[in-house]
Design a protein around this motif. Structure first.
Motif, PDB file in Angstrom:
ATOM      1  N   THR A   1       0.042  -8.740   1.981  1.00 14.08           N
ATOM      2  CA  THR A   1       2.068  -9.159   2.405  1.00 14.08           C
ATOM      3  C   THR A   1       2.724  -8.771   1.120  1.00 14.08           C
ATOM      4  OG1 THR A   1       1.107 -11.390   1.432  1.00 14.08           O
ATOM      5  CG2 THR A   1       1.163 -11.118   3.606  1.00 14.08           C
ATOM      6  N   SER A   2       1.717  -8.390  -0.118  1.00 14.98           N
ATOM      7  CA  SER A   2       2.938  -7.951  -1.387  1.00 14.98           C
ATOM      8  C   SER A   2       3.159  -6.603  -0.830  1.00 14.98           C
ATOM      9  CB  SER A   2       2.043  -8.107  -1.936  1.00 14.98           C
ATOM     10  OG  SER A   2       1.527  -9.751  -2.323  1.00 14.98           O
ATOM     11  N   GLY A   3       2.291  -6.173   0.123  1.00 10.67           N
ATOM     12  CA  GLY A   3       2.975  -4.243   0.538  1.00 10.67           C
ATOM     13  C   GLY A   3       1.900  -3.435  -0.532  1.00 10.67           C
ATOM     14  N   VAL A   4       0.512  -3.795  -0.986  1.00 14.07           N
ATOM     15  CA  VAL A   4       0.288  -3.030  -1.115  1.00 14.07           C
ATOM     16  C   VAL A   4      -0.728  -2.197  -0.420  1.00 14.07           C
ATOM     17  CG1 VAL A   4      -2.555  -2.521  -2.666  1.00 14.07           C
ATOM     18  CG2 VAL A   4      -0.813  -4.245  -3.267  1.00 14.07           C
ATOM     19  N   PRO A   5      -0.468  -0.766  -0.445  1.00 11.99           N
ATOM     20  CA  PRO A   5      -0.406   0.115   0.925  1.00 11.99           C
ATOM     21  C   PRO A   5      -2.262   0.295   1.455  1.00 11.99           C
ATOM     22  CG  PRO A   5       0.981   0.881  -0.007  1.00 11.99           C
ATOM     23  CD  PRO A   5       0.565  -0.161  -0.647  1.00 11.99           C
ATOM     24  N   GLU A   6      -3.485   0.767   2.475  1.00 16.75           N
ATOM     25  CA  GLU A   6      -4.164   0.548   2.595  1.00 16.75           C
ATOM     26  C   GLU A   6      -4.090   2.192   1.674  1.00 16.75           C
ATOM     27  OE1 GLU A   6      -6.776   1.672   6.328  1.00 16.75           O
ATOM     28  OE2 GLU A   6      -5.366  -0.050   6.698  1.00 16.75           O
ATOM     29  N   GLY A   7      -5.712   1.751   1.288  1.00 18.04           N
ATOM     30  CA  GLY A   7      -6.101   3.314   0.860  1.00 18.04           C
ATOM     31  C   GLY A   7      -5.525   3.846  -0.740  1.00 18.04           C
ATOM     32  N   SER A   8      -4.306   2.583  -1.213  1.00 14.98           N
ATOM     33  CA  SER A   8      -4.260   2.444  -2.510  1.00 14.98           C
ATOM     34  C   SER A   8      -5.635   2.491  -3.537  1.00 14.98           C
ATOM     35  CB  SER A   8      -2.701   1.846  -2.639  1.00 14.98           C
ATOM     36  OG  SER A   8      -3.209   0.721  -2.586  1.00 14.98           O
ATOM     37  N   VAL A   9      -5.102   2.516  -4.857  1.00 18.48           N
ATOM     38  CA  VAL A   9      -5.908   1.899  -6.363  1.00 18.48           C
ATOM     39  C   VAL A   9      -4.654   0.721  -6.427  1.00 18.48           C
ATOM     40  CG1 VAL A   9      -7.499   2.676  -8.590  1.00 18.48           C
ATOM     41  CG2 VAL A   9      -6.487   4.250  -6.300  1.00 18.48           C
ATOM     42  N   ILE A  10      -5.646  -0.040  -6.804  1.00 19.32           N
ATOM     43  CA  ILE A  10      -5.409  -1.964  -7.516  1.00 19.32           C
ATOM     44  C   ILE A  10      -6.462  -1.650  -8.927  1.00 19.32           C
ATOM     45  CG2 ILE A  10      -4.611  -2.612  -5.299  1.00 19.32           C
ATOM     46  CD1 ILE A  10      -6.843  -4.400  -5.352  1.00 19.32           C
TER      47      ILE A  10
END
Length: 118
Positions: free
Chosen positions: A46-55
């Motif tokens: 919901t915070s907008g972290v796209p699938e496949g992105s690195v955190i």
């Protein structure tokens, strides 16, 4: 036991005990574990972290680390584990090198003002 058959724990039974032995250790039931993983995952999505992105994941406590790792995986994120004990400039450099879009840490974790923090 026949292949393909598995025994599932009762949802209210105690799950893995994570953390250091002593007064600060705690356990979660499988339902609590599942719920906290879902909460972390939903917060990232919901915070907008796209699938496949690195955190970036910077959590020293074992239980919260596992919850963060599994929550991020559930959200489809790739995790770059970073020692939260590093100097903030070193954390920023590692987040930049990893291409991280977010920094997942605990409330007492280091502030990294260049990325959203969850």
């Amino acid at each position: 036991m026949p292949q393909g058959i598995r025994v599932l724990p009762r949802p209210d039974s105690v799950g893995p005990a994570l953390g250091l032995p002593g007064p600060d250790s705690r356990t979660l039931s499988y339902d609590e574990l599942r719920s906290q993983i879902a909460t972390t995952s939903a917060a990232l999505i919901t915070s907008g972290v796209p699938e496949g992105s690195v955190i970036g994941l910077g959590i020293a406590n074992r239980l919260e680390f596992v919850l963060g790792l599994l929550g991020a995986a559930n959200a489809g994120a790739v995790v770059a584990v970073i020692d939260p004990g590093l100097a903030v400039d070193d954390i920023r450099a590692r987040l930049h090198d990893a291409g991280a879009v977010a920094w997942l840490t605990t409330s007492d974790g280091p502030e990294v003002d260049t990325l959203p923090r969850w």
